[in-house]
Design a protein around this motif. Structure first.
Motif, mmCIF file in Angstrom:
data_model
loop_
_atom_site.group_PDB
_atom_site.id
_atom_site.type_symbol
_atom_site.label_atom_id
_atom_site.label_comp_id
_atom_site.label_asym_id
_atom_site.label_seq_id
_atom_site.Cartn_x
_atom_site.Cartn_y
_atom_site.Cartn_z
ATOM 1 N N ASP A 82 0.620 -1.036 -0.321
ATOM 2 C CA ASP A 82 -0.030 0.468 0.318
ATOM 3 C C ASP A 82 0.605 1.333 0.169
ATOM 4 O OD1 ASP A 82 0.511 -0.149 2.213
ATOM 5 O OD2 ASP A 82 -0.910 0.162 3.558
ATOM 6 N N VAL A 83 2.284 1.399 -0.515
ATOM 7 C CA VAL A 83 3.429 2.625 -0.378
ATOM 8 C C VAL A 83 3.539 2.555 -1.940
ATOM 9 C CG1 VAL A 83 3.474 2.275 1.713
ATOM 10 C CG2 VAL A 83 5.328 1.075 0.164
ATOM 11 N N PRO A 85 6.894 4.387 -2.819
ATOM 12 C CA PRO A 85 7.766 5.204 -2.856
ATOM 13 C C PRO A 85 8.575 5.830 -4.535
ATOM 14 C CG PRO A 85 8.108 2.916 -2.304
ATOM 15 C CD PRO A 85 6.824 3.138 -2.531
ATOM 16 N N TYR A 110 5.307 7.226 8.223
ATOM 17 C CA TYR A 110 4.069 6.847 8.338
ATOM 18 C C TYR A 110 3.122 7.732 8.839
ATOM 19 C CZ TYR A 110 6.631 3.593 5.256
ATOM 20 O OH TYR A 110 7.699 2.825 4.668
#
Length: 122
Positions: A82-83, A85, A110
């Protein structure tokens, strides 16, 4: 010319769903591609590790950690599905270790996904 052993980096993917999100996978491909464009990439061996679904996130992390240590990885980069970068993530990640030899960990910041959106880190 001396043949120095390259240090090993594992990108550890944590996802306990049936499949990875397409946006996440496109982002991951961009991170890996950007790594090989970085002038420092020749000092490292890069691999992506993934533990199959059917476990809790904590169990996935434990399995990946055990497998990476057993395989002799020097650095572990944990990416949850769910990231998203930045593409230069590995250059930034390794740059922190190279310029600060005394550090043992680097973490992102986060926030909770709901109010009051408190910061947290692991």
């Amino acid at each position: 010319m001396e043949n120095k052993k390259r240090e090993k980096i594992a990108i550890c993917l944590v996802n306990n769903h049936n499949q990875f999100n397409a946006k996440f996978m496109m982002n991951l491909m961009g991170i890996v591609s950007e790594f090989y464009l970085w002038e420092g990439s020749d000092r490292y061996e890069l691999n992506v590790l993934h533990q199959s679904k059917g476990y809790s996130v904590a169990d996935l992390r434990e399995h990946l950690d055990f497998n990476a240590v057993e395989a002799g990885y020097d650095y572990l980069l944990w990416l949850d599905s769910d990231v998203l970068p930045p593409r230069k993530l590995l250059e930034i990640f390794m740059g922190n270790f190279e310029s600060n030899p005394g550090i043992e960990a680097v973490s992102g910041l986060y926030f909770w996904k709901s109010y009051p959106f408190c910061p947290q880190f692991y």
